[in-house]
Design an enzyme around this catalytic site. Sequence first.
Site, short mmCIF file in Angstrom:
data_model
loop_
_atom_site.label_atom_id
_atom_site.label_comp_id
_atom_site.label_asym_id
_atom_site.label_seq_id
_atom_site.Cartn_x
_atom_site.Cartn_y
_atom_site.Cartn_z
N CYS A 229 -4.20 -4.33 3.82
CA CYS A 229 -2.87 -4.39 3.22
C CYS A 229 -2.92 -5.23 1.95
O CYS A 229 -3.42 -6.36 1.96
CB CYS A 229 -1.89 -5.01 4.22
SG CYS A 229 -0.23 -5.23 3.54
N CYS B 125 3.41 -7.34 7.86
CA CYS B 125 4.30 -7.78 6.77
C CYS B 125 5.31 -6.72 6.36
O CYS B 125 6.08 -6.93 5.42
CB CYS B 125 3.49 -8.23 5.57
SG CYS B 125 2.88 -6.88 4.54
N CYS C 211 2.99 -1.70 7.29
CA CYS C 211 2.09 -2.72 7.84
C CYS C 211 2.80 -3.44 8.99
O CYS C 211 3.93 -3.92 8.82
CB CYS C 211 1.72 -3.72 6.74
SG CYS C 211 0.78 -5.15 7.33
N CYS D 176 -0.88 9.59 5.19
CA CYS D 176 -0.90 9.79 3.74
C CYS D 176 -0.44 8.49 3.10
O CYS D 176 0.73 8.12 3.20
CB CYS D 176 0.05 10.95 3.41
SG CYS D 176 0.06 11.39 1.68
N CYS E 51 -0.67 -8.62 2.55
CA CYS E 51 -0.98 -9.68 3.53
C CYS E 51 -2.43 -9.69 3.98
O CYS E 51 -2.82 -10.53 4.78
CB CYS E 51 -0.07 -9.55 4.74
SG CYS E 51 -0.55 -8.24 5.89
FE FE Z 1 0.75 -6.36 5.32
#
Ligand code: FE
Length: 128
Positions: A46, A97, A94, A117, A49
Amino acid sequence: MKPKLSDEEYKKILPEFTYYVTRQKGTERAFSGKYYNHKEVGVYHCVCCDAPLFNSQTKFDSGTGWPSFYQPIQGAIKELKDYSHNMLRIEVVCANCDAHLGHVFEDGPAPTGLRYCINSESLTFKGE
Ligand code: FE
């Protein structure tokens, strides 16, 4: 991985387009991101984060112009109903976060039949 920050903090620290995609549910143009044709071995994290989200082994060439995976790392993402643009899609964020990552569709390859995707803009890559 880092704890989730406030929207105000993300606005301060993220580049404008990264903020737009990850915190305002934006979408990069197809074939414009840095990872749709990326084939190295490693893990996609990510961008907000640093949580590990997808292994390169689960990446496939969907031809869509966005990085596509048939499976996330277990527990790394959350799926939410998205009714925008007069259709129901499943949004992927995510789990740590809540960064917007992309959407999941049911036209992917074996073994899952799923196609995650994902915006390149939401990812960073760490090679092995
Ligand atoms: Fe994240």
